[in-house]
Scaffold this motif. Structure first.
Motif, PDB file in Angstrom:
ATOM      1  N   HIS A  50       2.935  -5.035   0.760  1.00 20.21           N
ATOM      2  CA  HIS A  50       3.741  -6.059   0.063  1.00 20.21           C
ATOM      3  C   HIS A  50       4.170  -5.390  -1.431  1.00 20.21           C
ATOM      4  CE1 HIS A  50      -0.296  -6.377  -1.575  1.00 20.21           C
ATOM      5  NE2 HIS A  50       0.326  -7.037  -2.778  1.00 20.21           N
ATOM      6  N   HIS A  64       3.765  -6.002  -4.563  1.00 20.66           N
ATOM      7  CA  HIS A  64       3.050  -5.802  -5.722  1.00 20.66           C
ATOM      8  C   HIS A  64       3.020  -4.361  -6.363  1.00 20.66           C
ATOM      9  CE1 HIS A  64       0.990  -9.725  -6.033  1.00 20.66           C
ATOM     10  NE2 HIS A  64       2.029 -10.019  -6.844  1.00 20.66           N
ATOM     11  N   ASP A 106       0.665  -2.249  -7.589  1.00 21.17           N
ATOM     12  CA  ASP A 106      -0.499  -1.841  -7.313  1.00 21.17           C
ATOM     13  C   ASP A 106      -0.591  -1.177  -5.772  1.00 21.17           C
ATOM     14  OD1 ASP A 106      -1.047  -4.242  -6.651  1.00 21.17           O
ATOM     15  OD2 ASP A 106      -3.229  -4.066  -6.713  1.00 21.17           O
ATOM     16  N   HIS A 107       0.510  -1.573  -4.976  1.00 18.40           N
ATOM     17  CA  HIS A 107       0.664  -1.393  -3.785  1.00 18.40           C
ATOM     18  C   HIS A 107       1.914  -0.284  -3.360  1.00 18.40           C
ATOM     19  CE1 HIS A 107      -2.546  -3.835  -2.077  1.00 18.40           C
ATOM     20  NE2 HIS A 107      -2.556  -4.200  -3.054  1.00 18.40           N
ATOM     21  N   HIS A 157      -0.524 -14.608   0.779  1.00 20.30           N
ATOM     22  CA  HIS A 157      -0.329 -13.660  -0.600  1.00 20.30           C
ATOM     23  C   HIS A 157       0.892 -14.011  -1.293  1.00 20.30           C
ATOM     24  CE1 HIS A 157      -2.144 -10.935  -3.569  1.00 20.30           C
ATOM     25  NE2 HIS A 157      -0.968 -10.095  -3.347  1.00 20.30           N
ATOM     26  N   ASP A 168      -3.156  -7.254   0.794  1.00 15.94           N
ATOM     27  CA  ASP A 168      -3.887  -8.479   0.199  1.00 15.94           C
ATOM     28  C   ASP A 168      -3.572  -9.610   0.905  1.00 15.94           C
ATOM     29  OD1 ASP A 168      -4.252  -6.440  -2.134  1.00 15.94           O
ATOM     30  OD2 ASP A 168      -2.963  -7.607  -3.404  1.00 15.94           O
TER      31      ASP A 168
HETATM   32 ZN   LIG Z   1      -1.045  -8.227  -4.244  1.00 20.79          ZN
END
Ligand SMILES: [Zn+2]
Length: 458
Positions: A61, A63, A65-66, A161, A182
């Motif tokens: 996804h 975000h 941090d991914h 999510h 997530d």
């Molecule tokens: Zn996330």
């Protein structure tokens, strides 16, 4: 086949897993480390593989941090495809260039103030790198099998999510491994529940909230109460929010509270151009979430969208009670910092956090009760009420994570717990072992797991 845990191991950020099979290399996610400085410094470390020799990336996804280290991977020589859902791709088209601009601004700030040991300070990547990363994206529909490298087939499953979020089912050498990504909650306000766990041998499961259950949403009552008491004392409510996901859930909840007459008729502002663009993307993908066309229209009517820097400054000078949603969600950057600086010293105001606050961020320090924070090099007194709402998370809680694991056609043989601080990851490990009877472990950062044949693992 082997899998290396190269991020989100013992922490919640920096998601990155490397799968190697028959001389081919595949990354699942390529995210930024966020929060504490020692974590952020890891974004600069050379990867333990040659980026030229990675054949493909599968992204769960949008975000950061991914996804946020993809431009750096491309800058370092990666030139394969990045497979993701259409919605993830659209969100990344906004997020990755924005992340690059923040990196460039930060480097510029250090160069003006001589505050870095590097002369000149450089960004992790720039906007051109982000654009090059976006050119590598390839849309993969949910449920459609794809042989991403010879001998490795993946299939994406909706994970709840945020919009576009997926779990990755990966088949290789006769075994199936699922990366949860997530995982959303079945009772999310905006997103549909995650698809059930497919038949699999191993699961790499997130554990952000592995040690707790969310408070009930309670129709948004805690949020309504803080808005009512803040407005009654003449104050403004500031809601720091991730531009994608959180901002839309908050807007939806505020719309419901306003239509039921539960909160007063004060103006609601969304001061984040990115959150406004993201909201439009949510509206375009209407079958992928719970919002109806009427909900979307009502959300648009409720909020005043603040785009330009002039409007943002004017809003900051405004002293009339209001509700302001602004990014970033952990107060690490973005326009919310200007609002924090002007609103935090006044005891009439309230700062309300509704999402996960990674350790080391301003958000985590405020929630912990710190009464002074540094913003733009200045010490700012925090006299405003600080509230942390726990009922609005976009992540499954520990019961829901276990419910998802138990919902598959059979119990997996082994579960790897990642994307959690050590405490939550370990508590979930114990529960997985006790309640599913399967092996569970919390991998170390850099740990490599080798799979040989259909059974043994070392
Ligand atoms: Zn996330």
């Amino acid at each position: 086949m082997k899998i290396s845990f190269l991020g989100a191991a013992g922490t919640v950020t920096g998601s990155r897993y490397l799968l190697e099979h028959a001389g081919r290399r595949l990354l699942v996610d390529c995210g930024l480390f966020q929060g504490y400085k020692n974590l952020r410094l890891m974004n600069w470390e050379a990867p333990p593989f040659d980026p030229h020799k990675v054949d493909a990336v599968v992204l769960t996804h949008a975000h950061l941090d991914h996804s946020g280290a993809l431009p750096r991977l491309v800058k370092q020589g990666f030139h394969g495809p990045i497979h993701a859902t259409a919605a993830t791709q659209e969100l990344c088209e906004i997020m990755l260039p924005d992340s690059a601009r923040l990196q460039e601004e930060e480097a510029g700030y250090h160069n003006r103030h001589g505050s870095s040991r590097h002369k000149p300070a450089l960004p992790l990547y720039d906007e051109a790198d982000a654009r090059r990363a976006l050119e590598r994206f390839s849309t993969l529909r949910l449920g459609k099998p794809l042989e991403v490298v010879p001998g490795v087939e993946v299939r994406l499953h909706a994970a709840g999510h945020i919009l576009g979020a997926a779990s990755v089912e990966l088949r290789c050498e006769g075994r199936t491994i699922v990366f949860s990504g997530d995982l959303g909650r079945p009772d999310d306000l905006v997103m549909l529940p995650p698809e059930p766990l497919p038949d699999c041998d191993e699961v790499v499961l997130e554990s952000t909230y592995g040690d707790r259950e969310h408070e009930p949403l309670d129709g948004g009552r805690p949020l309504a109460e803080v808005i009512r008491r803040t407005v009654a004392r003449g104050g403004t409510v500031l809601l720091p929010a991730f531009a994608v996901g959180r901002a839309q859930s908050l807007l939806y909840l505020l719309m419901r509270l306003r239509s039921s007459g539960t909160i007063p008729e004060v103006p609601v502002y969304v001061n984040s151009p990115m959150a406004i663009d993201m909201t439009d993307i949510y509206l375009r993908h209407r079958t992928e979430h719970r919002l109806t066309a009427d909900d979307c229209a009502a959300m648009h009517r409720l909020a005043r969208m603040v785009r330009s820097a002039e409007e943002s400054r004017a809003l900051n000078a405004n002293r009339e009670p209001a509700v302001i949603i602004s990014a970033s969600g952990m107060a690490t950057g973005g326009r919310v910092l200007h609002h924090l600086k002007s609103l935090a010293p006044d005891a009439r105001n309230a700062i309300v956090f509704a999402g996960y606050q990674a350790g080391g961020t301003r958000g985590a320090r405020l929630v912990a009760g710190e009464r002074r924070i540094r913003i733009f090099g200045e010490d700012v007194a925090v006299n405003a009420e600080v509230v942390s709402l726990r009922g609005l998370s976009a992540h499954a809680d520990s019961d829901q994570l276990l419910g998802w694991l138990k919902g598959g056609p059979r119990a997996p043989r082994r579960v790897y717990l990642t994307h959690g601080e050590p405490g939550p990851a370990d508590q979930l490990r114990q529960r997985v072992t006790a309640e599913l009877g399967c092996e569970a472990l919390v991998p170390r950062l850099g740990q490599v797991v080798e799979f040989s044949g259909s059974g043994t693992v070392s």
